[in-house]
Design an enzyme around this catalytic site. Structure first.
Site, PDB file in Angstrom:
ATOM      1  N   ASN A   1       0.875  -1.170   0.000  1.00 13.52           N
ATOM      2  CA  ASN A   1       0.000   0.000   0.000  1.00 13.52           C
ATOM      3  C   ASN A   1       0.910   1.217   0.000  1.00 13.52           C
ATOM      4  O   ASN A   1       1.512   1.556   1.014  1.00 13.52           O
ATOM      5  CB  ASN A   1      -0.879  -0.045   1.262  1.00 13.52           C
ATOM      6  CG  ASN A   1      -1.712   1.213   1.425  1.00 13.52           C
ATOM      7  OD1 ASN A   1      -1.833   2.001   0.487  1.00 13.52           O
ATOM      8  ND2 ASN A   1      -2.272   1.390   2.605  1.00 13.52           N
ATOM      9  N   TRP A   2       1.023   1.820  -1.192  1.00  9.57           N
ATOM     10  CA  TRP A   2       1.991   2.915  -1.311  1.00  9.57           C
ATOM     11  C   TRP A   2       1.501   4.167  -0.607  1.00  9.57           C
ATOM     12  O   TRP A   2       2.256   5.091  -0.382  1.00  9.57           O
ATOM     13  CB  TRP A   2       2.246   3.207  -2.802  1.00  9.57           C
ATOM     14  CG  TRP A   2       3.086   2.130  -3.479  1.00  9.57           C
ATOM     15  CD1 TRP A   2       3.557   0.996  -2.916  1.00  9.57           C
ATOM     16  CD2 TRP A   2       3.521   2.143  -4.833  1.00  9.57           C
ATOM     17  NE1 TRP A   2       4.271   0.262  -3.830  1.00  9.57           N
ATOM     18  CE2 TRP A   2       4.268   0.950  -5.033  1.00  9.57           C
ATOM     19  CE3 TRP A   2       3.362   3.028  -5.916  1.00  9.57           C
ATOM     20  CZ2 TRP A   2       4.849   0.622  -6.259  1.00  9.57           C
ATOM     21  CZ3 TRP A   2       3.948   2.701  -7.125  1.00  9.57           C
ATOM     22  CH2 TRP A   2       4.687   1.493  -7.299  1.00  9.57           C
TER      23      TRP A   2
ATOM     24  N   HIS B   1      -9.464   1.576   4.658  1.00  3.22           N
ATOM     25  CA  HIS B   1      -8.195   1.763   5.377  1.00  3.22           C
ATOM     26  C   HIS B   1      -8.423   2.715   6.553  1.00  3.22           C
ATOM     27  O   HIS B   1      -9.238   3.639   6.451  1.00  3.22           O
ATOM     28  CB  HIS B   1      -7.132   2.317   4.427  1.00  3.22           C
ATOM     29  CG  HIS B   1      -5.768   2.281   5.037  1.00  3.22           C
ATOM     30  ND1 HIS B   1      -5.326   3.266   5.877  1.00  3.22           N
ATOM     31  CD2 HIS B   1      -4.788   1.348   4.969  1.00  3.22           C
ATOM     32  CE1 HIS B   1      -4.100   2.950   6.299  1.00  3.22           C
ATOM     33  NE2 HIS B   1      -3.755   1.771   5.749  1.00  3.22           N
TER      34      HIS B   1
ATOM     35  N   GLU C   1      -5.555  -4.537  10.570  1.00  2.00           N
ATOM     36  CA  GLU C   1      -4.506  -3.556  10.811  1.00  2.00           C
ATOM     37  C   GLU C   1      -4.814  -2.808  12.094  1.00  2.00           C
ATOM     38  O   GLU C   1      -5.609  -1.855  12.087  1.00  2.00           O
ATOM     39  CB  GLU C   1      -4.444  -2.570   9.642  1.00  2.00           C
ATOM     40  CG  GLU C   1      -4.103  -3.241   8.321  1.00  2.00           C
ATOM     41  CD  GLU C   1      -3.629  -2.225   7.281  1.00  2.00           C
ATOM     42  OE1 GLU C   1      -2.542  -2.431   6.743  1.00  2.00           O
ATOM     43  OE2 GLU C   1      -4.328  -1.221   7.054  1.00  2.00           O
TER      44      GLU C   1
ATOM     45  N   GLY D   1       2.367   2.391  10.718  1.00  2.00           N
ATOM     46  CA  GLY D   1       3.360   3.447  10.534  1.00  2.00           C
ATOM     47  C   GLY D   1       4.006   3.907  11.820  1.00  2.00           C
ATOM     48  O   GLY D   1       4.669   4.930  11.867  1.00  2.00           O
TER      49      GLY D   1
ATOM     50  N   SER E   1       3.330  -1.972  10.455  1.00  2.00           N
ATOM     51  CA  SER E   1       4.765  -2.085  10.718  1.00  2.00           C
ATOM     52  C   SER E   1       5.323  -3.476  10.444  1.00  2.00           C
ATOM     53  O   SER E   1       6.179  -3.980  11.172  1.00  2.00           O
ATOM     54  CB  SER E   1       5.088  -1.653  12.149  1.00  2.00           C
ATOM     55  OG  SER E   1       4.669  -0.317  12.362  1.00  2.00           O
TER      56      SER E   1
ATOM     57  N   GLY F   1       2.794  -1.160   4.292  1.00  2.00           N
ATOM     58  CA  GLY F   1       2.845   0.260   3.962  1.00  2.00           C
ATOM     59  C   GLY F   1       4.275   0.693   3.694  1.00  2.00           C
ATOM     60  O   GLY F   1       4.818   0.498   2.601  1.00  2.00           O
ATOM     61  N   GLY F   2       4.919   1.220   4.726  1.00  2.00           N
ATOM     62  CA  GLY F   2       6.272   1.760   4.604  1.00  2.00           C
ATOM     63  C   GLY F   2       7.237   0.819   3.901  1.00  2.00           C
ATOM     64  O   GLY F   2       8.000   1.222   3.004  1.00  2.00           O
TER      65      GLY F   2
HETATM   66  P1  PGA Z   1       2.713   0.240   7.622  1.00  2.00           P
HETATM   67  O1  PGA Z   1       1.284   0.471   6.989  1.00  2.00           O
HETATM   68  O2  PGA Z   1       3.179  -1.088   7.122  1.00  2.00           O
HETATM   69  O3  PGA Z   1       3.542   1.392   7.174  1.00  2.00           O
HETATM   70  O4  PGA Z   1       2.502   0.203   9.102  1.00  2.00           O
HETATM   71  C1  PGA Z   1       0.370  -0.550   6.768  1.00  2.00           C
HETATM   72  C2  PGA Z   1      -0.887  -0.017   6.139  1.00  2.00           C
HETATM   73  O5  PGA Z   1      -1.297   1.104   6.473  1.00  2.00           O
HETATM   74  O6  PGA Z   1      -1.453  -0.677   5.279  1.00  2.00           O
END
Ligand code: PGA
Length: 693
Positions: free
Chosen positions: A449-450, A536, A608, A614, A654, A675-676
């Site tokens: 997920n960019w 999300h 999530e 994040g 994360s 995400g990241g």
């Molecule tokens: P993250 O984000 O891996 O940066 O924690 C996950 C997401 O929001 O899908």
């Protein structure tokens, strides 16, 4: 295997299984109805092996009942085809133990009759051994192909029947012990004419015995017979009697009554008496149950009054007889008879037998002796004095009904129970629990997920790099990248869709029209994308997307052929208040529970926890697994076990190459939403590779 061969095998297994079942039900049953008989047999063995000293007294009876009920129940299980593997294994094991044992008994002959069918059928040790070899072979066939055994009862009811046959066996054994055996296979059964059973038919010879005499003269010993008996210069040492020809042995050959202390043989007088004779049978007075001794004394008074003969038959010595007389106030005459014969006549100590004309009219155990109410009229006029003849068929039918009617009731009760909501709920729970314990063949997915990162050129470059990396080293899971809208068409051009799927991060809740700035599900689809992330936590939190709005979005996405990655998860305060399950369930219910199962098959869930997104704070693998299992159970309740089994549930928050493996190892975690770490090819690939061993 061809059909004919299979049919033949099926036939062989089922024929063997019926033979095995009938044998065990029969051998168990005849022991159950005569527990004392089986107990005596165990005592015989214990004595023959010289183990009396260290086998406690209760053991023979306990063994007798256990063996009888065991055989009966295994037979019933085998008959109905219940717990087929276990039952056939148990049978085989039993035969593997018993067969060598019977060979040993045959070779050493410690006890005459082996006792496997009680008194119903008497086999020699050789016959028993051969029978066991046949049963052993059959039980091997059944064990080897146990699956071919046809069930006569549904799996659902099998436990009821197993349990019921144990209870039935135990109760019948206790009743037979308290009263007398329900079936009497011995020559002294009610209705038996003892005189006739003792006769040798005309034209047949009885057994011939030869007596030899050992005599001594001038220190020399020699054996003589009656024919060449020597003169009186020889001194008699001892005599030996042996059977030289078996001849015809009548059914009853060891019944004799010697009045004590007179020593007079009154057997024939008793048998020839045309009036009634009561025989109180007490093989050993020292072991006799004296709790109903008053009834015995009353009965004796009644006999004196009506001039019926009454004898107490025992194998105890004079001293014990005197003690009994004194202790119990017994005025009746005593007579001596053989201990084994007495135990055979009636299975109770003491037991009571009523004879007339040498025929057994009635029998009572010490617990069912006639009461004073029954003794208020002469026997000629009372029911007690009539021959109590129950045909074997009637008794069999009665016992069968006793077995079948309650059995039907138990099965009926079980059906009601099985139909009950509580049972269904329990069953459903069990199914879900099983489902949660094992990882199924559902799809393993890693999705990126960019978010709002990377401009178009950077995005295309990353997609190209990733495409190359995964073309060179194929992933063993599905990979999806979800990009901002403006990247979709360009990224679609650089991806090999066989390796990487493409998705949007959102879509509109309206189909089309004057919704400035919005992008519809149809537009997403037209860009070449196959997926869309919805719900999300960022969209819920910053753009006020409610359950209702999300429901619209989900419906439109599905209607346009997109697969939906639907996000759920609690915020920190909710977790701290231990409300995470409640929150997640509500999110699912609010937007997805109106879907059909068919529609739901295009949903991928992503758990999530908002506090982990994040933030660098990951949920532990255990926390993730616990929640994923809960989500799957919730889906099972709503959409059924199959849908729950097939839905992929991803973890997000994360997730990094360093922790992905541990999280993905959990049975209910089917991948990640990243995400990241999805913004760098190496990191994202590192996570994808977590699925590789
Ligand atoms: P993250 O984000 O891996 O940066 O924690 C996950 C997401 O929001 O899908």
């Amino acid at each position: 295997m061809n059909k004919a061969k299979h049919k033949l095998r099926w036939l062989a297994v089922n024929v063997c299984r019926i033979v095995l079942a009938v044998t065990f039900v029969f051998s168990g049953f005849v022991k159950i109805v005569d527990p004392k008989g089986t107990q005596y047999k165990f005592v015989d063995y214990i004595q023959a092996f010289g183990w009396e000293a260290w086998v406690p007294e209760f053991v023979p009876l306990a063994l007798a009942i256990s063996l009888a009920v065991f055989e009966f129940c295994v037979g019933i299980n085998m008959f109905f085809g219940m717990r087929r593997r276990f039952t056939s294994w148990l049978y085989l094991l039993f035969m593997l133990v018993m067969t060598p044992l019977t060979l040993y008994l045959w070779l050493t002959n410690p006890v005459e009759d082996c006792g496997c069918f009680g008194d119903a059928i008497t086999l020699t040790h050789a016959e028993t051994f051969i029978k066991n070899i046949v049963l052993l072979l059959m039980s091997w066939v059944v064990f080897r192909y146990f699956r071919l055994m046809t069930r006569f009862i549904s799996e659902r009811n099998q436990w009821t029947i197993s349990l019921y046959s144990i209870v039935f066996g135990l109760i019948l054994a206790c009743v037979s012990l308290y009263r007398l055996p329900v079936f009497d296979f011995r020559p002294y059964h009610v209705g038996a004419d003892l005189k006739a059973a003792m006769e040798i038919p005309e034209g047949l010879e009885g057994p011939v015995y030869e007596t030899t005499f050992v005599m001594e003269k001038d220190g020399v010993r020699e054996e003589f017979t009656l024919e060449d008996y020597p003169d009186d210069t020889w001194t008699f040492i001892e005599s030996k009697t042996k059977m030289v020809s078996e001849g015809f042995i009548p059914e009853i050959h060891d019944f004799s009554i010697i009045l004590t202390p007179e020593g007079e043989d009154i057997t024939m007088n008793v048998l020839a008496d045309t009036s009634y004779t009561f025989l109180l049978i007490a093989p050993h007075l020292e072991e006799a149950d004296d709790s109903n001794v008053d009834r015995i004394n009353e009965l004796y008074d009644y006999c004196v009054e009506h001039q019926y003969a009454f004898y107490c038959l025992t194998a105890s010595g004079d001293e014990m007889i005197e003690t009994w007389k004194e202790l119990e106030g017994a005025d009746y005459p005593f007579a001596i008879a053989d201990d084994i014969t007495l135990k055979t006549i009636v299975r109770s100590n003491p037991g009571l037998v009523l004879l007339k004309n040498g025929v057994v009219y009635n029998k009572w155990s010490c617990n069912t002796l006639p009461t004073s109410d029954q003794l208020n009229a002469p026997l000629e006029q009372s029911l007690m004095g009539r021959l109590q003849l129950d045909s074997r068929l009637m008794v069999t039918l009665r016992v069968l009904l006793w077995f079948l009617i309650p059995l039907r009731l138990v099965v009926f009760a079980d059906r009601i129970w099985v139909g009950s909501k509580l049972y269904k709920r329990m069953k459903h729970r069990k199914k879900i629990n099983n489902l949660l314990k094992t990882r199924k063949m559902r799809k393993k997915i890693v999705a990126g997920n960019w978010k709002m990162n990377l401009n178009l050129q950077e995005g295309v470059a990353l997609a190209t790099e990733l495409n190359e990396a995964l073309t060179a080293d194929k992933p063993n899971c599905d990979v999806v990248i979800c990009t901002p809208f403006i990247h979709l068409a360009s990224v679609a051009n650089v991806l090999d869709t066989n390796i990487i799927g493409l998705g949007a991060e959102n879509c509109a809740d309206k189909e089309q029209g004057a919704y400035t700035g919005e992008v519809s599900a149809a537009m997403v689809k037209s860009s070449g994308a196959q997926y869309v992330i919805l719900a999300h936590s960022a969209r819920r939190a910053y753009y006020g997307e409610t359950a209702e709005i999300l429901k619209e979005k989900v419906n439109l996405a599905l209607a346009n052929g997109l697969k939906v990655i639907f996000c759920i998860g609690e915020v920190l305060e909710e977790r701290e208040a231990e409300k995470q399950n409640e929150v997640v369930k509500e999110q699912l219910a609010g937007s997805l529970f109106d879907l059909t199962t068919e529609q739901f098959s295009n949903i991928i869930l992503a758990y999530e926890p908002v506090w982990a997104i994040g933030t660098g704070k990951t949920a532990t693998a255990e926390q993730a697994e616990e929640m994923h299992a809960f989500i799957r159970a919730t889906i099972a309740e709503q959409f059924g076990a199959e849908a729950a089994e097939n839905v992929s549930i991803l973890y997000g928050g994360s997730c990094k190459p360093s922790n992905a493996k541990e999280i993905f190892a959990k049975p209910n975690v089917d991948g990640g939403l990243i995400g990241g770490a999805a913004l760098k090819c190496a990191d994202f690939k590192g996570i994808i590779d977590a699925w590789k061993a």
